[in-house]
Scaffold this active site. Structure first.
Site, short mmCIF file in Angstrom:
data_model
loop_
_atom_site.label_atom_id
_atom_site.label_comp_id
_atom_site.label_asym_id
_atom_site.label_seq_id
_atom_site.Cartn_x
_atom_site.Cartn_y
_atom_site.Cartn_z
CE LYS A 1 -3.94 -2.14 2.35
NZ LYS A 1 -4.95 -1.96 3.43
CE1 TYR B 1 -9.44 -2.92 0.50
CE2 TYR B 1 -8.61 -0.99 -0.64
CZ TYR B 1 -8.39 -2.12 0.12
OH TYR B 1 -7.11 -2.46 0.50
NE ARG C 1 -2.56 -5.96 6.89
CZ ARG C 1 -3.66 -6.60 6.57
NH1 ARG C 1 -4.13 -7.55 7.36
NH2 ARG C 1 -4.31 -6.29 5.47
CG ASN D 1 -3.62 -2.45 6.80
OD1 ASN D 1 -3.46 -1.97 5.69
ND2 ASN D 1 -4.63 -3.24 7.10
CG HIS E 1 -5.69 -6.07 0.14
ND1 HIS E 1 -6.82 -6.06 0.91
CD2 HIS E 1 -5.94 -6.92 -0.89
CE1 HIS E 1 -7.72 -6.87 0.36
NE2 HIS E 1 -7.20 -7.40 -0.74
CD GLU F 1 -9.16 -8.67 -3.09
OE1 GLU F 1 -8.04 -9.21 -2.91
OE2 GLU F 1 -9.89 -8.31 -2.16
P1 CMP Z 1 -7.39 -4.45 3.89
O1 CMP Z 1 -6.97 -5.80 4.30
O2 CMP Z 1 -6.81 -3.88 2.65
O3 CMP Z 1 -8.99 -4.45 3.75
C1 CMP Z 1 -9.78 -3.32 3.99
C2 CMP Z 1 -8.99 -2.17 4.50
O4 CMP Z 1 -9.75 -1.18 5.14
C3 CMP Z 1 -8.04 -2.65 5.60
O5 CMP Z 1 -7.03 -3.44 5.07
C4 CMP Z 1 -7.63 -1.34 6.20
O6 CMP Z 1 -6.69 -0.64 5.39
C5 CMP Z 1 -8.96 -0.60 6.15
N1 CMP Z 1 -9.69 -0.74 7.41
C6 CMP Z 1 -10.28 -1.83 7.91
N2 CMP Z 1 -10.91 -1.58 9.07
C7 CMP Z 1 -10.70 -0.28 9.30
C8 CMP Z 1 -11.09 0.60 10.35
N3 CMP Z 1 -11.81 0.18 11.39
N4 CMP Z 1 -10.69 1.88 10.25
C9 CMP Z 1 -9.97 2.31 9.20
N5 CMP Z 1 -9.57 1.53 8.17
C10 CMP Z 1 -9.93 0.24 8.23
#
Ligand code: CMP
Length: 132
Positions: free
Chosen positions: A10, A49, A102, A112, A115, A126
């Site tokens: 990311k 998403y 992570r 984080n 993905h 995806e």
């Molecule tokens: P990812 O695994 O890419 O899938 C969805 C993404 O949304 C997640 O990683 C985070 O980057 C983001 N995400 C998930 N939960 C939250 C949250 N509670 N607050 C902010 N971002 C979130």
């Protein structure tokens, strides 16, 4: 079963120049079947998403994912989807097992670092965003 899965490095991780370190954490465990650096458009990020549409973090997530370049990796191997999720760790880096990507490179629950597809269905949805 041999599977293909998608990992995205990311914008937070590309900005902190962690691309090489993150790739070395997966290269010994999976075959890299494809790799591409690109900047997602807002439309692509919204569609990617789409499952999170309506959640409080959705707009901010789209803004973050389009804030800089990302690296898409097509990873292949036995049980690759589940095994990659283990290497990646929990969504919230503060809860991710030590030694996971992570835990090492994530900043907070949104930024984080990576993905990873969470099921065969998500991988099938995806992968075409990065590999036609
Ligand atoms: P990812 O695994 O890419 O899938 C969805 C993404 O949304 C997640 O990683 C985070 O980057 C983001 N995400 C998930 N939960 C939250 C949250 N509670 N607050 C902010 N971002 C979130």
């Amino acid at each position: 079963m041999v599977e293909k899965t998608l990992m995205i490095i990311k914008p937070d991780a590309t900005a902190k120049r962690a691309i090489g370190d993150i790739i070395s954490m997966v290269e010994d465990k999976f075959e890299i079947a494809g790799i591409i650096m690109k900047r997602l458009t807002v439309e692509e990020a919204r569609e990617f998403y789409a499952v999170h549409k309506g959640k409080p973090f959705y707009d901010s997530l789209v803004e973050f994912m389009t804030s800089g370049p990302v690296v898409g990796l097509l990873l292949q191997g036995e049980d690759a989807i589940k095994r990659l999720r283990e290497v990646v760790g929990a969504t919230d880096p503060s809860k991710a097992r030590p030694g996971t990507i992570r835990a090492k490179f994530g900043t907070d629950i949104q930024r984080n670092a990576v993905h990873a597809s969470d099921s065969p269905e998500s991988a099938a949805y995806e992968i075409p965003f990065f590999f036609k």
